[in-house]
Motif scaffolding. Structure first.
Motif, PDB file in Angstrom:
ATOM      1  N   ASP A 339     -56.064 -99.997  28.779  1.00 29.45           N
ATOM      2  CA  ASP A 339     -56.157-101.226  29.571  1.00 29.45           C
ATOM      3  C   ASP A 339     -57.609-101.590  29.837  1.00 29.45           C
ATOM      4  OD1 ASP A 339     -53.431-101.504  29.664  1.00 29.45           O
ATOM      5  OD2 ASP A 339     -53.209-100.582  31.646  1.00 29.45           O
ATOM      6  N   GLU A 340     -58.414-100.586  30.174  1.00 31.73           N
ATOM      7  CA  GLU A 340     -59.834-100.848  30.472  1.00 31.73           C
ATOM      8  C   GLU A 340     -60.584-101.340  29.241  1.00 31.73           C
ATOM      9  OE1 GLU A 340     -61.069 -97.822  34.045  1.00 31.73           O
ATOM     10  OE2 GLU A 340     -60.483 -96.920  32.124  1.00 31.73           O
ATOM     11  N   LEU A 341     -60.182-100.886  28.082  1.00 30.60           N
ATOM     12  CA  LEU A 341     -60.837-101.342  26.859  1.00 30.60           C
ATOM     13  C   LEU A 341     -60.607-102.835  26.608  1.00 30.60           C
ATOM     14  CD1 LEU A 341     -60.039 -98.355  24.458  1.00 30.60           C
ATOM     15  CD2 LEU A 341     -62.277 -98.975  25.370  1.00 30.60           C
ATOM     16  N   GLU A 342     -59.576-103.392  27.245  1.00 31.57           N
ATOM     17  CA  GLU A 342     -59.227-104.796  27.045  1.00 31.57           C
ATOM     18  C   GLU A 342     -59.625-105.663  28.244  1.00 31.57           C
ATOM     19  OE1 GLU A 342     -58.176-105.894  24.201  1.00 31.57           O
ATOM     20  OE2 GLU A 342     -58.110-103.855  23.374  1.00 31.57           O
ATOM     21  N   PHE A 343     -60.431-105.117  29.159  1.00 28.14           N
ATOM     22  CA  PHE A 343     -60.853-105.897  30.333  1.00 28.14           C
ATOM     23  C   PHE A 343     -61.581-107.165  29.904  1.00 28.14           C
ATOM     24  CE2 PHE A 343     -61.205-102.710  34.115  1.00 28.14           C
ATOM     25  CZ  PHE A 343     -59.825-102.598  34.132  1.00 28.14           C
ATOM     26  N   SER A 344     -61.499-108.149  30.767  1.00 29.57           N
ATOM     27  CA  SER A 344     -62.289-109.368  30.580  1.00 29.57           C
ATOM     28  C   SER A 344     -63.699-109.127  31.103  1.00 29.57           C
ATOM     29  CB  SER A 344     -61.652-110.527  31.346  1.00 29.57           C
ATOM     30  OG  SER A 344     -61.730-110.280  32.753  1.00 29.57           O
ATOM     31  N   TYR A 348     -64.869-106.347  34.065  1.00 27.00           N
ATOM     32  CA  TYR A 348     -65.923-105.327  33.927  1.00 27.00           C
ATOM     33  C   TYR A 348     -66.945-105.460  35.052  1.00 27.00           C
ATOM     34  CZ  TYR A 348     -64.305-103.837  29.301  1.00 27.00           C
ATOM     35  OH  TYR A 348     -63.560-103.337  28.263  1.00 27.00           O
ATOM     36  N   LYS A 349     -67.329-106.691  35.356  1.00 22.96           N
ATOM     37  CA  LYS A 349     -68.320-106.896  36.415  1.00 22.96           C
ATOM     38  C   LYS A 349     -67.780-106.421  37.764  1.00 22.96           C
ATOM     39  CE  LYS A 349     -70.600-110.846  34.184  1.00 22.96           C
ATOM     40  NZ  LYS A 349     -70.865-112.305  34.249  1.00 22.96           N
ATOM     41  N   GLU A 350     -66.532-106.756  38.050  1.00 26.14           N
ATOM     42  CA  GLU A 350     -65.923-106.318  39.308  1.00 26.14           C
ATOM     43  C   GLU A 350     -65.819-104.795  39.355  1.00 26.14           C
ATOM     44  OE1 GLU A 350     -62.193-108.275  39.489  1.00 26.14           O
ATOM     45  OE2 GLU A 350     -63.037-110.288  39.791  1.00 26.14           O
ATOM     46  N   GLY A 351     -65.477-104.193  38.223  1.00 26.41           N
ATOM     47  CA  GLY A 351     -65.365-102.737  38.158  1.00 26.41           C
ATOM     48  C   GLY A 351     -66.699-102.054  38.373  1.00 26.41           C
ATOM     49  N   ILE A 352     -67.758-102.606  37.774  1.00 25.15           N
ATOM     50  CA  ILE A 352     -69.098-102.043  37.949  1.00 25.15           C
ATOM     51  C   ILE A 352     -69.509-102.107  39.411  1.00 25.15           C
ATOM     52  CG2 ILE A 352     -71.548-102.430  37.447  1.00 25.15           C
ATOM     53  CD1 ILE A 352     -70.646-103.304  34.607  1.00 25.15           C
ATOM     54  N   LEU A 353     -69.272-103.245  40.046  1.00 21.47           N
ATOM     55  CA  LEU A 353     -69.624-103.394  41.465  1.00 21.47           C
ATOM     56  C   LEU A 353     -68.855-102.402  42.323  1.00 21.47           C
ATOM     57  CD1 LEU A 353     -69.746-107.305  41.729  1.00 21.47           C
ATOM     58  CD2 LEU A 353     -71.689-105.725  41.849  1.00 21.47           C
ATOM     59  N   SER A 354     -67.580-102.186  42.007  1.00 21.97           N
ATOM     60  CA  SER A 354     -66.758-101.243  42.765  1.00 21.97           C
ATOM     61  C   SER A 354     -67.272 -99.812  42.601  1.00 21.97           C
ATOM     62  CB  SER A 354     -65.305-101.336  42.306  1.00 21.97           C
ATOM     63  OG  SER A 354     -64.501-100.373  42.957  1.00 21.97           O
ATOM     64  N   PHE A 355     -67.587 -99.419  41.360  1.00 16.13           N
ATOM     65  CA  PHE A 355     -68.109 -98.071  41.131  1.00 16.13           C
ATOM     66  C   PHE A 355     -69.453 -97.885  41.826  1.00 16.13           C
ATOM     67  CE2 PHE A 355     -65.399 -97.722  37.141  1.00 16.13           C
ATOM     68  CZ  PHE A 355     -64.556 -96.769  37.691  1.00 16.13           C
ATOM     69  N   THR A 390     -71.692-104.674  25.846  1.00 14.03           N
ATOM     70  CA  THR A 390     -72.664-104.074  26.763  1.00 14.03           C
ATOM     71  C   THR A 390     -72.027-103.822  28.115  1.00 14.03           C
ATOM     72  OG1 THR A 390     -74.522-105.152  25.649  1.00 14.03           O
ATOM     73  CG2 THR A 390     -74.901-104.412  27.905  1.00 14.03           C
ATOM     74  N   LEU A 391     -71.254-104.783  28.597  1.00 12.19           N
ATOM     75  CA  LEU A 391     -70.565-104.620  29.887  1.00 12.19           C
ATOM     76  C   LEU A 391     -69.550-103.481  29.822  1.00 12.19           C
ATOM     77  CD1 LEU A 391     -69.916-108.333  30.919  1.00 12.19           C
ATOM     78  CD2 LEU A 391     -71.429-106.704  32.066  1.00 12.19           C
ATOM     79  N   ARG A 392     -68.859-103.371  28.700  1.00  7.74           N
ATOM     80  CA  ARG A 392     -67.848-102.319  28.560  1.00  7.74           C
ATOM     81  C   ARG A 392     -68.503-100.936  28.643  1.00  7.74           C
ATOM     82  NH1 ARG A 392     -66.068-103.531  23.698  1.00  7.74           N
ATOM     83  NH2 ARG A 392     -64.534-105.022  24.463  1.00  7.74           N
ATOM     84  N   ILE A 393     -69.622-100.761  27.933  1.00  5.46           N
ATOM     85  CA  ILE A 393     -70.313 -99.469  27.959  1.00  5.46           C
ATOM     86  C   ILE A 393     -70.903 -99.200  29.335  1.00  5.46           C
ATOM     87  CG2 ILE A 393     -72.190 -98.121  26.938  1.00  5.46           C
ATOM     88  CD1 ILE A 393     -71.789 -99.744  24.361  1.00  5.46           C
ATOM     89  N   PRO A 507     -64.941 -99.298  19.051  1.00  6.57           N
ATOM     90  CA  PRO A 507     -64.480 -99.392  20.430  1.00  6.57           C
ATOM     91  C   PRO A 507     -64.999 -98.238  21.272  1.00  6.57           C
ATOM     92  CG  PRO A 507     -62.673 -99.730  18.897  1.00  6.57           C
ATOM     93  CD  PRO A 507     -63.832 -99.264  18.095  1.00  6.57           C
ATOM     94  N   VAL A 508     -65.352 -98.525  22.511  1.00  7.51           N
ATOM     95  CA  VAL A 508     -65.881 -97.516  23.419  1.00  7.51           C
ATOM     96  C   VAL A 508     -64.723 -96.839  24.133  1.00  7.51           C
ATOM     97  CG1 VAL A 508     -67.353 -97.088  25.401  1.00  7.51           C
ATOM     98  CG2 VAL A 508     -67.967 -98.852  23.751  1.00  7.51           C
ATOM     99  N   LYS A 509     -64.513 -95.586  23.835  1.00 11.78           N
ATOM    100  CA  LYS A 509     -63.447 -94.848  24.505  1.00 11.78           C
ATOM    101  C   LYS A 509     -64.036 -93.853  25.503  1.00 11.78           C
ATOM    102  CE  LYS A 509     -59.219 -93.264  25.172  1.00 11.78           C
ATOM    103  NZ  LYS A 509     -58.188 -94.052  25.843  1.00 11.78           N
TER     104      LYS A 509
END
Length: 514
Positions: A339-344, A348-355, A390-393, A507-509
């Motif tokens: 699911d994360e590999l298919e993020f918009s 990704y931006k929201e996830g980065i901010l949360s982490f 870049t955002l995914r990585i 793909p980044v796994k």
């Protein structure tokens, strides 16, 4: 279970009827078999790839035809131990017929050489003609050599210096004379494995007659030569081991400590003061560490552990640091889900901010392993890349850092730094080892001792800096640490850094640490 029985069982369980190292399913089958036998599956599998031939490799491309043509043309085959043989087609007729029909499923192919010696297929080296990689490049202007050659060149130069050979740093003026000395030496291959000897000879044949050796060529020789000078100056009667003794000790101690072999002891070669008597104790690391001297120049213990480094070497990788935090099923929690590999882009931006928020909270709550200040550098804290990969990585890098700082793992940034330096315990379970850093111009190597039983602390008042650039897909942490032994600081302000990033393409796994 013998090796032959293991190969047969592995073959029977594979879909094709023979194992293919390029097939992830076949590798998983082997991993399961090895784990059932309580063998170190990861180490064994990692060393299989380029070592020897198997039926799956013969089935690729035109390897069947190449193998058969070499037999009928009386050409030499190279074995994994470095020996070379010529196969007798008459006494190897059964295996040859199987190759002709390509009927090698669940079969053990055995060939007999012209001297009457029999060899199974897994004893044949996967040379370049069968898709293997070159141990030594074929370009005399830019020679590249594998790790075995780099490390054994140190032994070779020690042998020559020990017998009185007047080698000098390799440059335009000394190059030809140095090779005259090398060629005239009768002891240069002492303590060097036969298969590595063949690689070194290949290198020397490639570059020994170069009229104007370029810097790249000189550095390949100068680096090990400079280390050899440092060793012989202190140990003029040096003998070495990278064979059975070396491998036996590493395997035993890795099992005792539960650490990767090069994390228990990063030594690439052992200098032998006298033949050691190996301990019977397989529960405690203490008697094993006592096999190694604690001060450079000592001969009160049988072995000296030497880690060989090039002039511009990278600090130790910390990939295996993460293995201690796997789940019961051996999986890790920081891999990106499907699911994360298919993020918009927005996800990704929201996830980065949360982490980030959780990471900062963990750091403020002691996640460093010390009370040092944390600083944030780079424009990535304010800006995001508009590149989805870049955002995914970057998202994966933050997820991994958050995973490491999770209290449940009992890990820390300090632990990560220390592990990269091969000081992974508290106190460390390492024996004393000496890091010798070669010089590309042939000057005497730098000697960095790492005392056994040492530990690490963050250097006081040195901030931990987390660097995030919007243009880079990675995330970097840097700081300085002190090395401590018996409560005293023996080295202070050692610069350390770790980068969280992916490797390769596609793909980044999973994100790793370098």
């Amino acid at each position: 279970m013998s090796i032959d029985e293991l190969l047969v069982e592995w073959s029977y369980r594979t879909k094709k009827g023979y194992p293919d190292l390029g097939n992830p399913s076949d590798i998983l089958i082997l991993k399961s078999l090895l784990e059932d036998l309580k063998l170190p599956s990861n180490n064994i599998i990692s060393n299989l790839g380029e070592a020897s031939l198997n039926p799956g490799q013969l089935a690729k491309r035109n390897n069947f035809e190449i193998f058969l043509n070499k037999i009928f043309n009386n050409e030499e085959f190279e074995l994994t131990n470095g020996d070379k043989i010529i196969i007798d087609p008459n006494t190897s007729s059964q295996a040859i017929e199987l190759l002709k029909t390509k009927d090698i499923k669940r079969k053990i192919l055995t060939f007999t050489d012209i001297k009457g010696n029999s060899y199974k297929l897994n004893k044949f080296k996967k040379t370049t003609e069968f898709g293997g990689k070159e141990a030594v490049s074929s370009n005399p202007k830019k020679p590249t050599v594998d790790t075995d050659v780099k490390e054994s060149l140190v032994i070779l130069f020690c042998n020559i210096l020990k017998e009185g050979g007047s080698l000098q740093p390799f440059n335009a003026d000394t190059y030809s004379n140095n090779f005259n000395i090398i060629n005239s030496s009768t002891t240069k291959y002492t303590d060097i494995e036969n298969n590595v000897k063949n690689k070194i000879e290949q290198l020397f044949n490639l570059i020994s007659t170069t009229d104007k050796p370029l810097k790249k060529v000189r550095s390949v020789l100068n680096n090990p030569y400079s280390i050899a000078k440092e060793i012989i100056e202190t140990y003029p009667n040096a003998r070495f081991n990278r064979g059975n003794l070396f491998n036996t000790i590493r395997a035993k101690c890795s099992k005792i400590t539960g650490l990767e072999k090069d994390k228990w002891n990063p030594g690439d070669i052992y200098l032998v003061n006298y033949n050691p008597k190996l301990p019977n104790n397989e529960d405690s690391i203490v008697p094993w560490n006592a096999l190694f001297i604690n001060n450079w120049g000592d001969v009160d213990s049988p072995l000296v552990s030497i880690s060989l480094k090039e002039e511009k070497y990278q600090p130790g990788r910390a990939k295996s640091y993460l293995k201690q935090f796997t789940n019961e099923d051996g999986k890790v929690n920081y891999d990106l889900s499907n699911d994360e590999l298919e993020f918009s882009e927005e996800q990704y931006k929201e996830g980065i901010l949360s982490f980030r928020k959780q990471i900062i909270s963990n750091l403020e709550d002691g996640g460093l392993g010390s009370p040092n200040e944390v600083k944030f550098e780079g424009d990535g804290w304010e800006n995001f890349s508009d590149n989805i990969k870049t955002l995914r990585i970057k998202y994966g890098a933050y997820k991994l850092l958050h995973f490491i700082l999770n209290k449940k793992n009992q890990s820390s940034v300090l632990g990560l730094f220390a592990y990269g330096l091969s000081i992974p315990g508290n106190p460390s379970v390492n024996p004393t080892f000496f890091k010798l850093v070669g010089r590309n111009e042939g000057d005497k190597a730098k000697n960095e001792p790492f005392p056994g039983g040492s530990n690490t602390i963050m250097t006081k008042e040195e901030p931990v800096v987390i660097i995030d650039s919007s243009k880079a897909a990675n995330l970097t942490i840097r700081s300085k640490i002190d090395i401590v032994k018996d409560g005293e600081i023996i080295e202070t302000g050692k610069s350390v850094s770790k980068t969280f990033r992916t490797s390769g393409s596609g793909p980044v796994k999973s994100i790793g640490i370098v």
